[in-house]
Design a protein around this motif. Sequence first.
Motif, short mmCIF file in Angstrom:
data_model
loop_
_atom_site.label_atom_id
_atom_site.label_comp_id
_atom_site.label_asym_id
_atom_site.label_seq_id
_atom_site.Cartn_x
_atom_site.Cartn_y
_atom_site.Cartn_z
N LEU A 1 0.83 -1.21 0.00
CA LEU A 1 0.00 0.00 0.00
C LEU A 1 0.87 1.26 0.00
CD1 LEU A 1 -2.73 1.39 0.20
CD2 LEU A 1 -2.67 1.03 2.67
N ALA A 2 1.91 1.27 0.84
CA ALA A 2 2.80 2.43 0.90
C ALA A 2 3.54 2.61 -0.43
CB ALA A 2 3.80 2.26 2.04
N SER A 3 3.93 1.51 -1.04
CA SER A 3 4.62 1.59 -2.33
C SER A 3 3.71 2.19 -3.39
CB SER A 3 5.09 0.20 -2.75
OG SER A 3 5.69 0.22 -4.02
N ALA A 4 2.45 1.83 -3.35
CA ALA A 4 1.50 2.34 -4.34
C ALA A 4 1.35 3.86 -4.25
CB ALA A 4 0.15 1.66 -4.16
N VAL A 5 1.25 4.39 -3.04
CA VAL A 5 1.06 5.84 -2.90
C VAL A 5 2.38 6.59 -3.10
CG1 VAL A 5 -0.92 5.54 -1.37
CG2 VAL A 5 1.36 5.76 -0.37
N ASN A 6 3.51 5.92 -2.84
CA ASN A 6 4.81 6.57 -3.03
C ASN A 6 5.09 6.81 -4.51
OD1 ASN A 6 5.70 6.98 -0.43
ND2 ASN A 6 6.60 4.96 -0.24
N CYS A 7 4.49 6.01 -5.36
CA CYS A 7 4.70 6.16 -6.80
C CYS A 7 3.87 7.30 -7.39
CB CYS A 7 4.35 4.85 -7.52
SG CYS A 7 5.48 3.50 -7.12
N GLY A 8 3.16 8.00 -6.53
CA GLY A 8 2.34 9.11 -7.00
C GLY A 8 1.12 8.68 -7.79
N THR A 9 0.59 7.52 -7.44
CA THR A 9 -0.58 7.01 -8.14
C THR A 9 -1.77 7.96 -7.98
OG1 THR A 9 0.17 4.77 -7.63
CG2 THR A 9 -2.10 5.01 -8.37
N PRO A 10 -2.37 8.37 -9.06
CA PRO A 10 -3.54 9.27 -8.98
C PRO A 10 -4.68 8.59 -8.22
CG PRO A 10 -2.65 9.23 -11.20
CD PRO A 10 -1.96 8.13 -10.46
N LEU A 11 -5.55 9.39 -7.65
CA LEU A 11 -6.65 8.87 -6.84
C LEU A 11 -7.52 7.90 -7.64
CD1 LEU A 11 -8.53 8.75 -4.41
CD2 LEU A 11 -9.56 10.90 -5.17
N LYS A 12 -7.88 8.28 -8.87
CA LYS A 12 -8.77 7.43 -9.67
C LYS A 12 -8.12 6.09 -9.99
CE LYS A 12 -11.49 7.44 -13.93
NZ LYS A 12 -11.86 8.23 -15.14
N VAL A 13 -6.84 6.12 -10.33
CA VAL A 13 -6.12 4.89 -10.65
C VAL A 13 -5.95 4.04 -9.41
CG1 VAL A 13 -3.94 3.92 -11.52
CG2 VAL A 13 -4.91 5.99 -12.57
N PHE A 14 -5.66 4.70 -8.29
CA PHE A 14 -5.48 3.97 -7.03
C PHE A 14 -6.76 3.24 -6.66
CE2 PHE A 14 -5.77 3.73 -2.40
CZ PHE A 14 -4.56 3.12 -2.09
N ARG A 15 -7.88 3.91 -6.82
CA ARG A 15 -9.16 3.30 -6.46
C ARG A 15 -9.51 2.14 -7.39
NH1 ARG A 15 -13.67 7.80 -5.73
NH2 ARG A 15 -14.88 5.89 -5.41
N MET A 16 -9.17 2.26 -8.66
CA MET A 16 -9.54 1.24 -9.62
C MET A 16 -8.61 0.02 -9.55
SD MET A 16 -10.53 3.45 -13.03
CE MET A 16 -10.70 1.94 -13.97
N ASN A 17 -7.31 0.27 -9.47
CA ASN A 17 -6.34 -0.82 -9.58
C ASN A 17 -5.92 -1.43 -8.24
OD1 ASN A 17 -6.37 -0.36 -12.31
ND2 ASN A 17 -4.50 0.87 -12.33
N PHE A 18 -5.97 -0.64 -7.18
CA PHE A 18 -5.50 -1.15 -5.89
C PHE A 18 -6.63 -1.40 -4.91
CE2 PHE A 18 -4.08 -0.76 -1.55
CZ PHE A 18 -2.96 -1.57 -1.52
N LEU A 19 -7.49 -0.42 -4.76
CA LEU A 19 -8.48 -0.47 -3.70
C LEU A 19 -9.40 -1.69 -3.83
CD1 LEU A 19 -9.16 1.21 -1.24
CD2 LEU A 19 -10.87 2.42 -2.57
N ARG A 20 -9.88 -1.95 -5.01
CA ARG A 20 -10.82 -3.05 -5.20
C ARG A 20 -10.18 -4.40 -4.86
NH1 ARG A 20 -13.54 -1.44 -11.06
NH2 ARG A 20 -14.58 0.49 -10.37
N ARG A 21 -8.93 -4.55 -5.24
CA ARG A 21 -8.26 -5.83 -5.08
C ARG A 21 -7.75 -6.06 -3.65
NH1 ARG A 21 -4.89 -4.98 -8.58
NH2 ARG A 21 -3.05 -4.43 -7.36
N ASN A 22 -7.22 -5.01 -3.03
CA ASN A 22 -6.51 -5.18 -1.76
C ASN A 22 -7.32 -4.85 -0.52
OD1 ASN A 22 -4.36 -4.59 -3.97
ND2 ASN A 22 -3.21 -5.49 -2.30
N LYS A 23 -8.39 -4.12 -0.68
CA LYS A 23 -9.17 -3.73 0.49
C LYS A 23 -9.76 -4.95 1.18
CE LYS A 23 -12.95 -0.63 1.86
NZ LYS A 23 -14.04 -1.61 2.12
N GLU A 24 -10.33 -5.87 0.41
CA GLU A 24 -10.92 -7.07 1.00
C GLU A 24 -9.85 -7.97 1.61
OE1 GLU A 24 -14.17 -8.17 1.54
OE2 GLU A 24 -14.35 -6.01 1.25
N LEU A 25 -8.70 -8.07 0.93
CA LEU A 25 -7.60 -8.89 1.47
C LEU A 25 -7.14 -8.34 2.81
CD1 LEU A 25 -5.57 -11.17 1.18
CD2 LEU A 25 -4.11 -9.62 -0.16
#
Length: 208
Positions: A95-119
Amino acid sequence: MLNDYGKELFKPWISVQNIVLVIAMIFVIALLKLTRSELASWVQAVGSIAAIWAALRVVQIQQKKAQERISSELIAMAESILLLVREAGMQSAILASAVNCGTPLKVFRMNFLRRNKELMRFTLSALESVSISDLGSPLLLAMYLEISAAMSYMYRILEEVNTLDEDGVERYQMLCVDINSNNFWLQNMLKGFEAAHITRLESINDFK
């Protein structure tokens, strides 16, 4: 043929010294020229002593096997908890690596949030299900609670990110800072937990 239990019972007696001792005892008894009744008394006495020793030996073997079983169960439990804590640390780092890369909010929500939130939710639930008594030491308990609290806070951050709209970029950036600082703390706690875990295993092995 003796099974493993029988071999364990007689193992302490199978030595050159003991064999020589038995032969010497037989030789001494032969020199005494005992009558049948006296010989029977000797045999009965020796048999009684052997029976007592055998009973004590059986108890010792059972106690040893019980201690080994308990130690094996404690080690298995400790290793399972360590794997769970490491999984929490890995998810936090991702999660920290994802935000450190400057991932935009929309991309973060689509590519990371859906997959990792439940995990992360499942991992947090697993952390909460661990019994305090299974941790085995106050130091492990303290670090475990810190790691669990950090994961809980991280999950709440993800829930808030999930509610942000396109105008929430500034808030998202603030939450990214929180994610990084929280991850830094969690990774330090993980290192301490791993060190305390090694100490815990050493104490369990000393118990065997």
